[in-house]
Motif scaffolding. Structure first.
Motif, PDB file in Angstrom:
ATOM      1  N   ASP A   6       0.839  -1.302  -0.079  1.00  0.00           N
ATOM      2  CA  ASP A   6       0.080   0.018  -0.278  1.00  0.00           C
ATOM      3  C   ASP A   6       0.728   1.088   0.032  1.00  0.00           C
ATOM      4  O   ASP A   6       0.477   2.331  -0.341  1.00  0.00           O
ATOM      5  N   ARG A   7       2.133   1.277   0.529  1.00  0.00           N
ATOM      6  CA  ARG A   7       2.769   2.446   0.492  1.00  0.00           C
ATOM      7  C   ARG A   7       3.469   2.682  -0.809  1.00  0.00           C
ATOM      8  O   ARG A   7       4.363   3.681  -1.010  1.00  0.00           O
ATOM      9  N   VAL A   8       3.241   2.047  -1.801  1.00  0.00           N
ATOM     10  CA  VAL A   8       3.686   2.391  -3.245  1.00  0.00           C
ATOM     11  C   VAL A   8       2.528   2.820  -4.096  1.00  0.00           C
ATOM     12  O   VAL A   8       1.437   2.239  -4.172  1.00  0.00           O
ATOM     13  N   VAL A   9       2.890   3.871  -4.712  1.00  0.00           N
ATOM     14  CA  VAL A   9       1.953   4.445  -5.605  1.00  0.00           C
ATOM     15  C   VAL A   9       2.896   4.479  -7.115  1.00  0.00           C
ATOM     16  O   VAL A   9       3.758   4.848  -7.012  1.00  0.00           O
ATOM     17  N   ALA A  10       1.945   4.412  -8.187  1.00  0.00           N
ATOM     18  CA  ALA A  10       2.513   4.453  -9.477  1.00  0.00           C
ATOM     19  C   ALA A  10       1.681   5.289 -10.607  1.00  0.00           C
ATOM     20  O   ALA A  10       0.504   5.265 -10.339  1.00  0.00           O
ATOM     21  N   ALA A  11       2.164   6.042 -11.377  1.00  0.00           N
ATOM     22  CA  ALA A  11       1.711   6.680 -12.509  1.00  0.00           C
ATOM     23  C   ALA A  11       2.242   6.429 -13.985  1.00  0.00           C
ATOM     24  O   ALA A  11       3.511   6.600 -13.897  1.00  0.00           O
ATOM     25  N   PRO A  12       1.533   6.521 -15.026  1.00  0.00           N
ATOM     26  CA  PRO A  12       2.180   6.247 -16.160  1.00  0.00           C
ATOM     27  C   PRO A  12       2.944   7.702 -16.527  1.00  0.00           C
ATOM     28  O   PRO A  12       2.454   8.631 -16.026  1.00  0.00           O
ATOM     29  N   LEU A  20       6.463   5.562  -6.783  1.00  0.00           N
ATOM     30  CA  LEU A  20       6.946   6.364  -5.681  1.00  0.00           C
ATOM     31  C   LEU A  20       6.719   5.435  -4.168  1.00  0.00           C
ATOM     32  O   LEU A  20       5.589   4.715  -4.247  1.00  0.00           O
ATOM     33  N   ASN A  21       7.753   5.222  -3.635  1.00  0.00           N
ATOM     34  CA  ASN A  21       7.604   4.593  -2.215  1.00  0.00           C
ATOM     35  C   ASN A  21       7.346   5.651  -1.159  1.00  0.00           C
ATOM     36  O   ASN A  21       8.261   6.371  -0.931  1.00  0.00           O
ATOM     37  N   THR A  22       6.205   5.656  -0.746  1.00  0.00           N
ATOM     38  CA  THR A  22       5.781   6.715   0.104  1.00  0.00           C
ATOM     39  C   THR A  22       6.481   6.598   1.571  1.00  0.00           C
ATOM     40  O   THR A  22       6.684   7.709   2.094  1.00  0.00           O
ATOM     41  N   GLN A  23       6.983   5.487   1.628  1.00  0.00           N
ATOM     42  CA  GLN A  23       7.491   5.280   3.081  1.00  0.00           C
ATOM     43  C   GLN A  23       9.033   6.023   3.024  1.00  0.00           C
ATOM     44  O   GLN A  23       9.763   6.397   4.026  1.00  0.00           O
ATOM     45  N   THR A  24       9.827   6.009   2.034  1.00  0.00           N
ATOM     46  CA  THR A  24      11.016   6.405   1.880  1.00  0.00           C
ATOM     47  C   THR A  24      11.195   7.693   0.956  1.00  0.00           C
ATOM     48  O   THR A  24      12.171   8.416   0.971  1.00  0.00           O
ATOM     49  N   ASN A  25      10.117   7.800   0.478  1.00  0.00           N
ATOM     50  CA  ASN A  25       9.777   9.285  -0.667  1.00  0.00           C
ATOM     51  C   ASN A  25      10.682   9.423  -1.633  1.00  0.00           C
ATOM     52  O   ASN A  25      11.341  10.181  -2.317  1.00  0.00           O
ATOM     53  N   CYS A  42       0.880  -5.896 -10.952  1.00  0.00           N
ATOM     54  CA  CYS A  42      -0.445  -5.540 -10.271  1.00  0.00           C
ATOM     55  C   CYS A  42      -1.511  -6.277 -10.776  1.00  0.00           C
ATOM     56  O   CYS A  42      -2.555  -5.972  -9.831  1.00  0.00           O
ATOM     57  N   ALA A  43      -1.467  -6.751 -11.844  1.00  0.00           N
ATOM     58  CA  ALA A  43      -2.589  -7.618 -12.343  1.00  0.00           C
ATOM     59  C   ALA A  43      -2.901  -9.037 -11.646  1.00  0.00           C
ATOM     60  O   ALA A  43      -3.670  -9.908 -11.859  1.00  0.00           O
ATOM     61  N   GLY A  44      -1.612  -9.497 -10.817  1.00  0.00           N
ATOM     62  CA  GLY A  44      -1.472 -10.721 -10.115  1.00  0.00           C
ATOM     63  C   GLY A  44      -1.022 -11.636 -11.165  1.00  0.00           C
ATOM     64  O   GLY A  44      -1.147 -13.085 -10.769  1.00  0.00           O
ATOM     65  N   GLN A  45      -0.561 -11.371 -11.963  1.00  0.00           N
ATOM     66  CA  GLN A  45       0.170 -12.519 -13.341  1.00  0.00           C
ATOM     67  C   GLN A  45       1.336 -13.221 -12.487  1.00  0.00           C
ATOM     68  O   GLN A  45       2.027 -12.792 -11.870  1.00  0.00           O
ATOM     69  N   SER A  46       1.260 -14.368 -13.032  1.00  0.00           N
ATOM     70  CA  SER A  46       2.430 -15.483 -12.442  1.00  0.00           C
ATOM     71  C   SER A  46       3.677 -14.799 -13.291  1.00  0.00           C
ATOM     72  O   SER A  46       3.718 -14.184 -14.438  1.00  0.00           O
ATOM     73  N   GLY A  80      11.823  -1.928  -1.835  1.00  0.00           N
ATOM     74  CA  GLY A  80      10.512  -2.026  -1.231  1.00  0.00           C
ATOM     75  C   GLY A  80       9.390  -1.712  -1.937  1.00  0.00           C
ATOM     76  O   GLY A  80       8.207  -1.163  -1.547  1.00  0.00           O
ATOM     77  N   LEU A  81       9.470  -1.709  -3.195  1.00  0.00           N
ATOM     78  CA  LEU A  81       8.293  -1.600  -4.296  1.00  0.00           C
ATOM     79  C   LEU A  81       7.412  -2.799  -4.620  1.00  0.00           C
ATOM     80  O   LEU A  81       6.418  -2.664  -4.855  1.00  0.00           O
ATOM     81  N   ILE A  82       8.090  -3.869  -4.125  1.00  0.00           N
ATOM     82  CA  ILE A  82       7.220  -5.402  -4.213  1.00  0.00           C
ATOM     83  C   ILE A  82       7.607  -6.038  -2.842  1.00  0.00           C
ATOM     84  O   ILE A  82       8.644  -6.013  -2.444  1.00  0.00           O
ATOM     85  N   THR A  83       6.650  -7.058  -2.677  1.00  0.00           N
ATOM     86  CA  THR A  83       7.192  -8.092  -1.706  1.00  0.00           C
ATOM     87  C   THR A  83       6.652  -9.076  -1.779  1.00  0.00           C
ATOM     88  O   THR A  83       5.659  -9.449  -2.904  1.00  0.00           O
ATOM     89  N   GLU A  84       7.186 -10.503  -1.475  1.00  0.00           N
ATOM     90  CA  GLU A  84       6.890 -11.761  -1.982  1.00  0.00           C
ATOM     91  C   GLU A  84       5.617 -11.961  -1.216  1.00  0.00           C
ATOM     92  O   GLU A  84       5.602 -12.036  -0.038  1.00  0.00           O
ATOM     93  N   ALA A  85       4.521 -12.487  -1.817  1.00  0.00           N
ATOM     94  CA  ALA A  85       3.258 -12.860  -1.354  1.00  0.00           C
ATOM     95  C   ALA A  85       3.265 -14.205  -0.668  1.00  0.00           C
ATOM     96  O   ALA A  85       3.964 -15.116  -1.070  1.00  0.00           O
ATOM     97  N   PRO A  86       2.750 -14.217   0.766  1.00  0.00           N
ATOM     98  CA  PRO A  86       2.989 -15.510   1.293  1.00  0.00           C
ATOM     99  C   PRO A  86       2.070 -16.749   0.630  1.00  0.00           C
ATOM    100  O   PRO A  86       0.935 -16.228   0.154  1.00  0.00           O
ATOM    101  N   TYR A  87       2.485 -17.785   0.661  1.00  0.00           N
ATOM    102  CA  TYR A  87       1.694 -19.138   0.033  1.00  0.00           C
ATOM    103  C   TYR A  87       0.640 -19.338   0.961  1.00  0.00           C
ATOM    104  O   TYR A  87       0.721 -19.440   2.179  1.00  0.00           O
ATOM    105  N   CYS A  88      -0.523 -19.384   0.293  1.00  0.00           N
ATOM    106  CA  CYS A  88      -1.750 -19.618   1.134  1.00  0.00           C
ATOM    107  C   CYS A  88      -2.554 -20.921   0.664  1.00  0.00           C
ATOM    108  O   CYS A  88      -3.883 -20.892   0.701  1.00  0.00           O
ATOM    109  N   GLY A  89      -1.564 -21.978   0.048  1.00  0.00           N
ATOM    110  CA  GLY A  89      -2.243 -23.142  -0.414  1.00  0.00           C
ATOM    111  C   GLY A  89      -2.519 -24.063   0.692  1.00  0.00           C
ATOM    112  O   GLY A  89      -2.168 -23.774   1.898  1.00  0.00           O
ATOM    113  N   ASN A  90      -3.042 -25.158   0.538  1.00  0.00           N
ATOM    114  CA  ASN A  90      -3.145 -26.235   1.361  1.00  0.00           C
ATOM    115  C   ASN A  90      -2.151 -26.875   1.599  1.00  0.00           C
ATOM    116  O   ASN A  90      -1.214 -27.306   0.907  1.00  0.00           O
TER     117      ASN A  90
END
Length: 91
Positions: A6-12, A20-25, A42-46, A80-90
């Motif tokens: 959430d701390r990251v915003v982007a614009a074309p 922009l990393n709003t935490q580090t400016n 951003c679209a959640g593609q693999s 700090g612009l992306i983080t690895e998502a935790p695995y939530c599988g069975n």
């Protein structure tokens, strides 16, 4: 899979995307290829889907596309612009 915090915003911008990393400016810019990857993230593609898209869109060998993707992911994560998502599988 990676997610954009959430701390990251982007614009074309004319040649890609500004991030922009709003935490580090700190601002970062990506060219059109980087923007293609960013939109995929951003679209959640693999990673495989992004590589396939890069290969098709830019007529590049999938091995080179994967190498470039891996390198960019490392830089985005270190900034700090992306983080690895935790695995939530069975388990």
């Amino acid at each position: 899979m990676y997610v954009v915090p959430d701390r990251v915003v982007a614009a074309p911008v004319p040649e890609g995307v500004a991030i922009l990393n709003t935490q580090t400016n700190r601002y970062y810019t990506l060219n059109s290829v980087g923007e293609f990857i960013w939109r995929g993230l951003c679209a959640g593609q693999s990673g495989d889907a992004i590589v396939a898209g890069l290969s098709e869109e830019y007529d590049v060998d999938p091995v080179l596309a994967r190498s470039d993707l891996t390198a960019l992911l490392g830089k985005l994560e270190a900034a700090g612009l992306i983080t690895e998502a935790p695995y939530c599988g069975n388990t």
